[in-house]
Design a protein around this motif. Sequence first.
Motif, mmCIF file in Angstrom:
data_model
loop_
_atom_site.group_PDB
_atom_site.id
_atom_site.type_symbol
_atom_site.label_atom_id
_atom_site.label_comp_id
_atom_site.label_asym_id
_atom_site.label_seq_id
_atom_site.Cartn_x
_atom_site.Cartn_y
_atom_site.Cartn_z
ATOM 1 N N PHE A 1 12.578 10.388 1.833
ATOM 2 C CA PHE A 1 13.816 10.378 2.733
ATOM 3 C C PHE A 1 13.441 10.734 4.134
ATOM 4 O O PHE A 1 12.724 11.772 4.425
ATOM 5 C CB PHE A 1 14.751 11.213 2.261
ATOM 6 C CG PHE A 1 15.945 11.512 2.961
ATOM 7 C CD1 PHE A 1 16.920 10.527 2.695
ATOM 8 C CD2 PHE A 1 16.087 12.490 3.550
ATOM 9 C CE1 PHE A 1 18.167 10.385 3.404
ATOM 10 C CE2 PHE A 1 17.222 12.868 4.418
ATOM 11 C CZ PHE A 1 18.287 11.600 4.223
ATOM 12 N N THR A 2 13.845 10.099 5.109
ATOM 13 C CA THR A 2 13.931 10.401 6.430
ATOM 14 C C THR A 2 14.957 9.925 7.412
ATOM 15 O O THR A 2 15.818 9.288 6.806
ATOM 16 C CB THR A 2 12.357 9.827 7.024
ATOM 17 O OG1 THR A 2 12.164 10.310 8.419
ATOM 18 C CG2 THR A 2 12.535 8.339 7.094
ATOM 19 N N VAL B 1 13.845 5.879 0.278
ATOM 20 C CA VAL B 1 13.097 5.024 -0.335
ATOM 21 C C VAL B 1 12.697 5.500 -1.661
ATOM 22 O O VAL B 1 12.439 6.660 -1.981
ATOM 23 C CB VAL B 1 11.662 4.836 0.482
ATOM 24 C CG1 VAL B 1 10.879 3.677 -0.229
ATOM 25 C CG2 VAL B 1 12.072 4.412 1.945
ATOM 26 N N THR B 2 12.835 4.413 -2.831
ATOM 27 C CA THR B 2 12.471 4.783 -4.130
ATOM 28 C C THR B 2 11.360 4.131 -4.651
ATOM 29 O O THR B 2 11.243 2.758 -4.207
ATOM 30 C CB THR B 2 13.815 4.773 -5.077
ATOM 31 O OG1 THR B 2 14.059 3.258 -4.724
ATOM 32 C CG2 THR B 2 15.029 5.598 -4.519
ATOM 33 N N ARG C 1 0.829 -1.302 0.027
ATOM 34 C CA ARG C 1 -0.188 -0.022 0.046
ATOM 35 C C ARG C 1 0.905 1.328 0.169
ATOM 36 O O ARG C 1 0.289 2.346 0.142
ATOM 37 C CB ARG C 1 -0.936 -0.027 1.155
ATOM 38 C CG ARG C 1 -0.047 0.152 2.390
ATOM 39 C CD ARG C 1 -1.394 0.019 3.654
ATOM 40 N NE ARG C 1 -0.619 0.176 4.976
ATOM 41 C CZ ARG C 1 -1.316 0.328 6.122
ATOM 42 N NH1 ARG C 1 -2.722 0.019 6.238
ATOM 43 N NH2 ARG C 1 -0.447 0.524 6.994
ATOM 44 N N GLY C 2 2.148 0.995 -0.098
ATOM 45 C CA GLY C 2 3.025 2.098 -0.109
ATOM 46 C C GLY C 2 3.620 2.765 1.139
ATOM 47 O O GLY C 2 4.321 4.067 1.175
ATOM 48 N N ASN D 1 10.595 -0.011 -4.950
ATOM 49 C CA ASN D 1 11.534 -0.536 -5.589
ATOM 50 C C ASN D 1 12.793 -0.769 -4.907
ATOM 51 O O ASN D 1 13.647 -1.528 -5.142
ATOM 52 C CB ASN D 1 11.725 -0.615 -7.109
ATOM 53 C CG ASN D 1 12.086 0.661 -7.049
ATOM 54 O OD1 ASN D 1 12.639 1.597 -6.773
ATOM 55 N ND2 ASN D 1 11.972 1.038 -8.633
ATOM 56 N N GLY D 2 13.324 0.063 -4.094
ATOM 57 C CA GLY D 2 14.473 0.103 -3.089
ATOM 58 C C GLY D 2 14.401 0.939 -1.844
ATOM 59 O O GLY D 2 13.821 1.965 -1.637
#
Length: 147
Positions: free
Chosen positions: A98-99, A91-92, A21-22, A74-75
Amino acid sequence: MGVSHTDKAITARQILFGLKRGALFGLPRRFFDPRRPLVLEESHREEGLIQYMPEIPIPPELFVSYNLSVEKINGIYSSPAALESTSLVFVTGIDIFFTRIQPSKMFDVLKEDFDHMFISIVLIGMFVAALVARRMSQIKQLKKSWR
């Protein structure tokens, strides 16, 4: 999936999951410890073990991406930060995220209400006491030498 990294590897690691779900979900490594007991005793608590549960709980505070979503992850990349308690996560996917995360909380940072004045006064007092003790020792040695 990914794993949080820190500079000296002192901090507890988190296993990072990219959900369909992202969402980005960070689960502490201790949930995967094979020594988790069925019945939790005091000795197990001292070791930091948690009780075995067939289903892994998903508390909302473990979602690293909060209410944001990264579509088609995906990454997941992790890198150490300057503080040992902090790890940087990138995260890509279709989107990017980015955190920074603190798996073991911020154990190497002073709290905002830390009393700097008190510590400064104690440090100056100890320095003055060391100088006075040194001078008294020199005087005692000099008197002893004159005898």
